[in-house]
Design an enzyme around this catalytic site. Sequence first.
Site, PDB file in Angstrom:
ATOM      1  CE  LYS A  15      -2.166  -0.798   3.895  1.00  0.00           C
ATOM      2  NZ  LYS A  15      -1.707  -2.114   4.290  1.00  0.00           N
ATOM      3  NE  ARG A 130       6.599  -0.626   9.883  1.00  0.00           N
ATOM      4  CZ  ARG A 130       5.380  -0.509   9.373  1.00  0.00           C
ATOM      5  NH1 ARG A 130       5.203   0.107   8.235  1.00  0.00           N
ATOM      6  NH2 ARG A 130       4.348  -1.040  10.001  1.00  0.00           N
TER       7      ARG A 130
HETATM    8  P1  AMP Z   1       1.073   0.690   8.956  1.00  0.00           P
HETATM    9  O1  AMP Z   1       2.187   1.671   8.729  1.00  0.00           O
HETATM   10  O2  AMP Z   1      -0.171   1.054   8.205  1.00  0.00           O
HETATM   11  O3  AMP Z   1       1.485  -0.729   8.752  1.00  0.00           O
HETATM   12  O4  AMP Z   1       0.674   0.835  10.513  1.00  0.00           O
HETATM   13  C1  AMP Z   1       1.593   0.500  11.532  1.00  0.00           C
HETATM   14  C2  AMP Z   1       0.827   0.236  12.830  1.00  0.00           C
HETATM   15  O5  AMP Z   1       0.141   1.435  13.233  1.00  0.00           O
HETATM   16  C3  AMP Z   1      -0.249  -0.834  12.730  1.00  0.00           C
HETATM   17  O6  AMP Z   1       0.272  -2.136  12.925  1.00  0.00           O
HETATM   18  C4  AMP Z   1      -1.173  -0.419  13.874  1.00  0.00           C
HETATM   19  O7  AMP Z   1      -0.641  -0.791  15.137  1.00  0.00           O
HETATM   20  C5  AMP Z   1      -1.118   1.107  13.787  1.00  0.00           C
HETATM   21  N1  AMP Z   1      -2.166   1.642  12.896  1.00  0.00           N
HETATM   22  C6  AMP Z   1      -1.975   2.334  11.737  1.00  0.00           C
HETATM   23  N2  AMP Z   1      -3.152   2.687  11.188  1.00  0.00           N
HETATM   24  C7  AMP Z   1      -4.108   2.188  11.994  1.00  0.00           C
HETATM   25  C8  AMP Z   1      -5.532   2.208  11.956  1.00  0.00           C
HETATM   26  N3  AMP Z   1      -6.202   2.796  10.950  1.00  0.00           N
HETATM   27  N4  AMP Z   1      -6.199   1.592  12.973  1.00  0.00           N
HETATM   28  C9  AMP Z   1      -5.545   1.012  13.989  1.00  0.00           C
HETATM   29  N5  AMP Z   1      -4.208   0.952  14.079  1.00  0.00           N
HETATM   30  C10 AMP Z   1      -3.491   1.531  13.097  1.00  0.00           C
END
Ligand code: AMP
Length: 194
Positions: A15, A130
Amino acid sequence: MPTYILLMGGPGAGKGTQAEALVQRYGLPQVASGDLFRDNLKRETELGQLAKGFMDRGELVPDDIVVAVVEERFANPREVESGFVLDGFPRTETQAEALFKILGPNRLDLVIDLEVPRDVVVERLLARNREDDNEESINRRLELYESETKPLVDFYRERGLLATVDGYGDEQEVHRRMLAAIGERLDPSPVERS
Ligand code: AMP
């Protein structure tokens, strides 16, 4: 007429990478909830501290916190008026409803679901290095994606907003598929709108 594109897909579906490519192509702002949290963490805000524990464990940050962060991002109406490529939000139905409220009705143009097989995803995530990418957190994120986020695919399909794109392949190839899906669904195109 601004363009509002939402990018969905499980952890490791690509994404972030694909959102960036769209942003460059169309000159739209990118909004990624994960980036908003990582930014809060870097600035050592209270909110960042609050989110960190959930992120490290691969848990979802609770809806009220997530919605507050996204609302803050769009506090200035001009930020909404410019359109966006949104990635990583919404991840639950409560968040999806909050987004409809933030944007006002009928604003979303297209929701793209990037589909990638699970074994490919795990490989990609482990290679990314990461901080929150360990095997336990990856498994938890995949589990939560299935139970909390995947139902949103139907939520958007029912509203006629969904396009599914095969996310397996190299970046350029997936990008071309995304452009094809956007071209098929959006008339005028995001470039002509701006
Ligand atoms: P990402 O960078 O989208 O993979 O997000 C990293 C982490 O941030 C996820 O594993 C969640 O712990 C938290 N996070 C990001 N966006 C959301 C969301 N919309 N709802 C809940 N947790 C989120």
